[in-house]
Write a protein that holds these residues in place. Structure first.
Motif, PDB file in Angstrom:
ATOM      1  N   ASP A  49       1.077  -1.238   0.093  1.00 50.24           N
ATOM      2  CA  ASP A  49      -0.345   0.231   0.312  1.00 50.24           C
ATOM      3  C   ASP A  49       0.620   1.328   0.129  1.00 50.24           C
ATOM      4  O   ASP A  49       0.056   2.660  -0.329  1.00 50.24           O
ATOM      5  CB  ASP A  49      -0.884   0.141   1.273  1.00 50.24           C
ATOM      6  CG  ASP A  49      -2.102  -0.918   0.932  1.00 50.24           C
ATOM      7  OD1 ASP A  49      -2.140  -1.364  -0.198  1.00 50.24           O
ATOM      8  OD2 ASP A  49      -2.495  -1.536   2.233  1.00 50.24           O
ATOM      9  N   GLY A  50       2.539   1.214   0.588  1.00 48.80           N
ATOM     10  CA  GLY A  50       3.087   2.294   0.444  1.00 48.80           C
ATOM     11  C   GLY A  50       2.592   3.554   1.154  1.00 48.80           C
ATOM     12  O   GLY A  50       2.265   2.952   2.442  1.00 48.80           O
ATOM     13  N   PRO A  51       3.044   4.682   1.905  1.00 47.14           N
ATOM     14  CA  PRO A  51       3.134   5.898   0.794  1.00 47.14           C
ATOM     15  C   PRO A  51       4.847   5.451   0.280  1.00 47.14           C
ATOM     16  O   PRO A  51       5.876   4.967   0.818  1.00 47.14           O
ATOM     17  CB  PRO A  51       2.464   6.592   0.926  1.00 47.14           C
ATOM     18  CG  PRO A  51       3.752   7.180   2.593  1.00 47.14           C
ATOM     19  CD  PRO A  51       2.904   5.502   2.833  1.00 47.14           C
ATOM     20  N   GLN A  81      15.103  -1.303 -11.957  1.00 50.91           N
ATOM     21  CA  GLN A  81      16.210  -0.846 -10.968  1.00 50.91           C
ATOM     22  C   GLN A  81      15.727   0.019  -9.748  1.00 50.91           C
ATOM     23  O   GLN A  81      15.779  -0.254  -8.849  1.00 50.91           O
ATOM     24  CB  GLN A  81      17.869  -0.569 -11.782  1.00 50.91           C
ATOM     25  CG  GLN A  81      18.244  -0.939 -12.631  1.00 50.91           C
ATOM     26  CD  GLN A  81      19.500  -0.320 -13.162  1.00 50.91           C
ATOM     27  OE1 GLN A  81      20.105   0.162 -12.605  1.00 50.91           O
ATOM     28  NE2 GLN A  81      19.718  -0.181 -14.007  1.00 50.91           N
ATOM     29  N   LEU A  82      14.675   0.862 -10.105  1.00 52.25           N
ATOM     30  CA  LEU A  82      14.328   1.826  -9.247  1.00 52.25           C
ATOM     31  C   LEU A  82      13.564   0.636  -8.273  1.00 52.25           C
ATOM     32  O   LEU A  82      13.287   1.411  -7.419  1.00 52.25           O
ATOM     33  CB  LEU A  82      13.751   2.731  -9.858  1.00 52.25           C
ATOM     34  CG  LEU A  82      14.602   3.415 -10.671  1.00 52.25           C
ATOM     35  CD1 LEU A  82      14.099   4.967 -11.683  1.00 52.25           C
ATOM     36  CD2 LEU A  82      15.488   4.678  -9.478  1.00 52.25           C
ATOM     37  N   LEU A  83      12.594   0.258  -9.301  1.00 56.22           N
ATOM     38  CA  LEU A  83      11.558  -0.489  -8.637  1.00 56.22           C
ATOM     39  C   LEU A  83      11.937  -1.440  -7.185  1.00 56.22           C
ATOM     40  O   LEU A  83      11.413  -1.704  -6.009  1.00 56.22           O
ATOM     41  CB  LEU A  83      10.693  -1.645  -9.197  1.00 56.22           C
ATOM     42  CG  LEU A  83       9.270  -2.362  -8.891  1.00 56.22           C
ATOM     43  CD1 LEU A  83       8.531  -1.379  -8.126  1.00 56.22           C
ATOM     44  CD2 LEU A  83       8.780  -3.391 -10.046  1.00 56.22           C
ATOM     45  N   LYS A  84      13.385  -2.376  -7.601  1.00 58.29           N
ATOM     46  CA  LYS A  84      14.144  -3.181  -6.296  1.00 58.29           C
ATOM     47  C   LYS A  84      14.879  -2.196  -5.639  1.00 58.29           C
ATOM     48  O   LYS A  84      15.106  -2.601  -4.387  1.00 58.29           O
ATOM     49  CB  LYS A  84      15.468  -3.220  -7.245  1.00 58.29           C
ATOM     50  CG  LYS A  84      14.685  -4.291  -8.558  1.00 58.29           C
ATOM     51  CD  LYS A  84      15.895  -5.232  -9.568  1.00 58.29           C
ATOM     52  CE  LYS A  84      16.037  -6.133  -9.534  1.00 58.29           C
ATOM     53  NZ  LYS A  84      16.895  -6.409 -10.568  1.00 58.29           N
ATOM     54  N   GLY A  85      14.417  -0.626  -5.610  1.00 63.03           N
ATOM     55  CA  GLY A  85      15.211   0.303  -4.398  1.00 63.03           C
ATOM     56  C   GLY A  85      14.049   0.977  -4.271  1.00 63.03           C
ATOM     57  O   GLY A  85      14.037   1.684  -2.847  1.00 63.03           O
ATOM     58  N   GLY A  86      12.751   0.125  -4.345  1.00 59.95           N
ATOM     59  CA  GLY A  86      11.539   0.760  -3.120  1.00 59.95           C
ATOM     60  C   GLY A  86      10.899   1.547  -4.001  1.00 59.95           C
ATOM     61  O   GLY A  86       9.658   2.421  -3.260  1.00 59.95           O
ATOM     62  N   PRO A 132      -2.716   7.680  -2.754  1.00 59.83           N
ATOM     63  CA  PRO A 132      -2.764   7.509  -1.836  1.00 59.83           C
ATOM     64  C   PRO A 132      -1.005   6.285  -1.507  1.00 59.83           C
ATOM     65  O   PRO A 132      -1.130   6.726  -0.108  1.00 59.83           O
ATOM     66  CB  PRO A 132      -4.382   6.712  -1.561  1.00 59.83           C
ATOM     67  CG  PRO A 132      -4.675   5.706  -2.334  1.00 59.83           C
ATOM     68  CD  PRO A 132      -4.441   6.177  -3.826  1.00 59.83           C
ATOM     69  N   TRP A 133      -0.819   5.422  -2.512  1.00 60.12           N
ATOM     70  CA  TRP A 133       0.202   5.141  -2.277  1.00 60.12           C
ATOM     71  C   TRP A 133       1.386   5.834  -2.531  1.00 60.12           C
ATOM     72  O   TRP A 133       2.593   5.400  -2.559  1.00 60.12           O
ATOM     73  CB  TRP A 133       0.527   3.478  -3.192  1.00 60.12           C
ATOM     74  CG  TRP A 133      -0.224   3.870  -4.826  1.00 60.12           C
ATOM     75  CD1 TRP A 133      -1.393   4.254  -5.891  1.00 60.12           C
ATOM     76  CD2 TRP A 133       0.517   4.751  -5.822  1.00 60.12           C
ATOM     77  NE1 TRP A 133      -1.368   4.227  -6.562  1.00 60.12           N
ATOM     78  CE2 TRP A 133      -0.217   4.553  -7.054  1.00 60.12           C
ATOM     79  CE3 TRP A 133       1.923   4.888  -5.654  1.00 60.12           C
ATOM     80  CZ2 TRP A 133       0.316   4.777  -8.347  1.00 60.12           C
ATOM     81  CZ3 TRP A 133       2.533   5.516  -7.209  1.00 60.12           C
ATOM     82  CH2 TRP A 133       2.035   5.289  -8.357  1.00 60.12           C
ATOM     83  N   ALA A 134       1.191   7.209  -3.562  1.00 62.05           N
ATOM     84  CA  ALA A 134       2.328   8.115  -3.514  1.00 62.05           C
ATOM     85  C   ALA A 134       2.989   8.895  -2.684  1.00 62.05           C
ATOM     86  O   ALA A 134       1.770   9.872  -2.071  1.00 62.05           O
ATOM     87  CB  ALA A 134       2.209   8.550  -4.482  1.00 62.05           C
ATOM     88  N   ARG A 135       4.281   8.834  -2.233  1.00 59.56           N
ATOM     89  CA  ARG A 135       4.465   9.780  -1.133  1.00 59.56           C
ATOM     90  C   ARG A 135       4.869  11.538  -1.852  1.00 59.56           C
ATOM     91  O   ARG A 135       5.540  11.220  -3.057  1.00 59.56           O
ATOM     92  CB  ARG A 135       5.612   9.453  -0.300  1.00 59.56           C
ATOM     93  CG  ARG A 135       6.177   8.495   0.495  1.00 59.56           C
ATOM     94  CD  ARG A 135       7.310   8.615   0.875  1.00 59.56           C
ATOM     95  NE  ARG A 135       7.632   9.799   1.775  1.00 59.56           N
ATOM     96  CZ  ARG A 135       8.742  10.147   2.372  1.00 59.56           C
ATOM     97  NH1 ARG A 135       9.131   8.792   2.891  1.00 59.56           N
ATOM     98  NH2 ARG A 135       8.833  11.326   2.830  1.00 59.56           N
ATOM     99  N   GLN A 136       3.817  12.534  -1.759  1.00 61.45           N
ATOM    100  CA  GLN A 136       3.238  13.710  -2.356  1.00 61.45           C
ATOM    101  C   GLN A 136       4.592  14.000  -2.036  1.00 61.45           C
ATOM    102  O   GLN A 136       5.049  15.108  -2.848  1.00 61.45           O
ATOM    103  CB  GLN A 136       2.084  14.539  -1.793  1.00 61.45           C
ATOM    104  CG  GLN A 136       1.098  13.974  -2.006  1.00 61.45           C
ATOM    105  CD  GLN A 136       0.048  14.511  -0.918  1.00 61.45           C
ATOM    106  OE1 GLN A 136       0.255  16.061  -1.237  1.00 61.45           O
ATOM    107  NE2 GLN A 136      -1.461  13.580  -1.195  1.00 61.45           N
ATOM    108  N   ASP A 137       5.666  13.959  -0.957  1.00 61.53           N
ATOM    109  CA  ASP A 137       6.808  15.047  -1.167  1.00 61.53           C
ATOM    110  C   ASP A 137       8.112  15.410  -1.403  1.00 61.53           C
ATOM    111  O   ASP A 137       8.980  14.367  -0.907  1.00 61.53           O
ATOM    112  CB  ASP A 137       6.954  15.392   0.541  1.00 61.53           C
ATOM    113  CG  ASP A 137       7.347  13.936   0.835  1.00 61.53           C
ATOM    114  OD1 ASP A 137       6.831  13.184   0.416  1.00 61.53           O
ATOM    115  OD2 ASP A 137       8.128  13.852   2.697  1.00 61.53           O
TER     116      ASP A 137
END
Length: 278
Positions: A49-51, A81-86, A132-137
Motif C-alpha cells: 500500500d505504500g506510500p 532498478q528503481l523498483l528494486k530500490g522501493g 494514496p500509495w504515492a509519497r507526495q513529498d
C-alpha cells in the motif's frame, strides 16, 4: 556456533537466490487526465500500500514503447532498478498518447519539450498527488535526451505551479540538449543533476557545462558530471558503440554515435540512487 552442513548451506543459498530472482511486478497502463485529453502512462509499483517514493521517467525522441512492447528495454531496465530500490516509476507516453510515432527526425515537431512535454510532467505530478500509495513529498524526475530537455524546462522557477505542492523532490537529466537553455539563463528551483558523455555528438556537453556553470549563485543545487570517453546513450545496457547509419530510422537522430560505456553506466546508476535518496 555449530556450522551448517554443506547440504543445509546449499539449500539456504538456493532459497536466497530464488527469492532474489523472483519476478518484478509488470507495468500496468494508467490513464492520466490532462488539459488536452488523456495521457497514457506505464506504471511500475512495488507490492503493498505504500506510500512509496515515485520517479516520473521521461522517454527520449524515439518514444516510450517498441514495436511489440509498451516500454522499451532501456527504460524498463531503469524502471526495474528503481523498483528494486522501493520506488514506484511512472512513464508517461507523450507520443503514443497523441497517436504519434518517434519524433527524432521530424523537422516541425508538434510535441515540444518546453510545452507539451512539460504539460505532461505537470499532469503526471497532479495525478500522483491524488494516489494514496504515492509519497507526495518524494516525487522526482528522471529523463533522457528529449525527455531530459523537457525536465530542464519543468524545473525552472518560472514553471512552478501552486497546484503542485509540495514541489518535486529532485531531478536527473541524461544528455539533454542544453543549447537553448544555456542561452536563456537557465536555473533550477529543485536539486538537479545532469549526466552526459564528453564525446556526445548528438547533445552538446559544452552547452550543458555552460548552462550549469551559469546557474551558480541563483539556483537550487545543480551539478553536472561529464564522463570522459562516453557517447550518447552511455547508460543503455548492452548497446555496442556505433555510428548512426544512413537508414532513415525515425527512432534515431539523424547523425552521431550511440553506445554503452560500462564505467559511465555503473557510475551513473550509483549517482542516480544517491541523488534520489537526498
Amino acid at each position: 556456533m555449530r556450522l551448517l552442513s554443506a547440504a543445509a548451506f546449499l539449500t539456504l543459498f538456493a532459497v536466497a537466490v530464488a527469492a532474489d530472482a523472483s519476478p518484478l511486478p509488470s507495468p500496468r497502463q494508467v490513464e492520466v487526465p490532462s488539459e488536452n485529453g488523456t495521457l497514457h502512462a506505464q506504471l511500475y509499483k512495488p507490492d503493498g500500500d505504500g506510500p512509496f517514493p515515485v520517479v516520473i521517467a521521461l522517454h527520449g525522441c524515439g518514444g516510450l514503447g517498441g514495436r511489440s512492447e509498451p516500454v522499451q528495454h532501456r527504460y524498463r531496465d531503469w524502471a526495474e532498478q528503481l523498483l528494486k530500490g522501493g520506488k514506484a516509476v511512472l512513464l508517461p507516453d507523450s507520443y503514443g498518447s497523441r497517436e504519434l510515432g518517434p519524433q527524432c527526425r521530424v523537422k516541425e515537431r508538434r510535441i515540444l519539450a518546453r510545452r507539451e512535454r512539460v504539460a505532461d510532467i505537470m499532469a503526471s505530478r497532479q495525478w500522483l498527488v491524488q494516489q494514496p500509495w504515492a509519497r507526495q513529498d518524494r516525487i522526482s524526475l528522471l529523463g533522457w535526451a528529449d525527455g531530459a530537455s523537457a525536465l530542464l524546462w519543468a524545473v525552472r522557477p518560472q514553471s512552478a505551479s501552486r497546484k503542485a505542492e509540495p514541489d518535486f523532490r529532485s531531478a536527473i537529466a541524461f544528455y539533454p540538449d542544453c543549447r537553448i537553455s544555456s542561452r536563456l539563463g537557465w536555473s533550477a528551483r529543485i536539486p538537479t543533476l545532469l549526466l552526459i558523455g564528453a564525446r556526445d555528438d548528438i547533445s552538446s556537453p559544452p552547452a550543458c557545462r555552460q548552462m550549469i556553470d551559469g546557474a551558480r549563485g541563483r539556483s537550487a543545487l545543480a551539478r553536472i558530471v561529464v564522463y570522459p570517453g562516453a557517447w550518447h546513450d552511455f547508460d543503455r545496457a548492452n548497446f555496442p558503440l556505433h555510428a548512426i547509419g544512413g537508414a532513415a530510422d525515425p527512432a534515431l537522430p539523424e547523425r552521431g554515435h550511440l553506445g554503452t560505456d560500462a564505467d559511465a553506466r555503473a557510475d551513473s546508476i550509483k549517482r542516480v540512487a544517491e541523488w534520489l535518496a537526498r
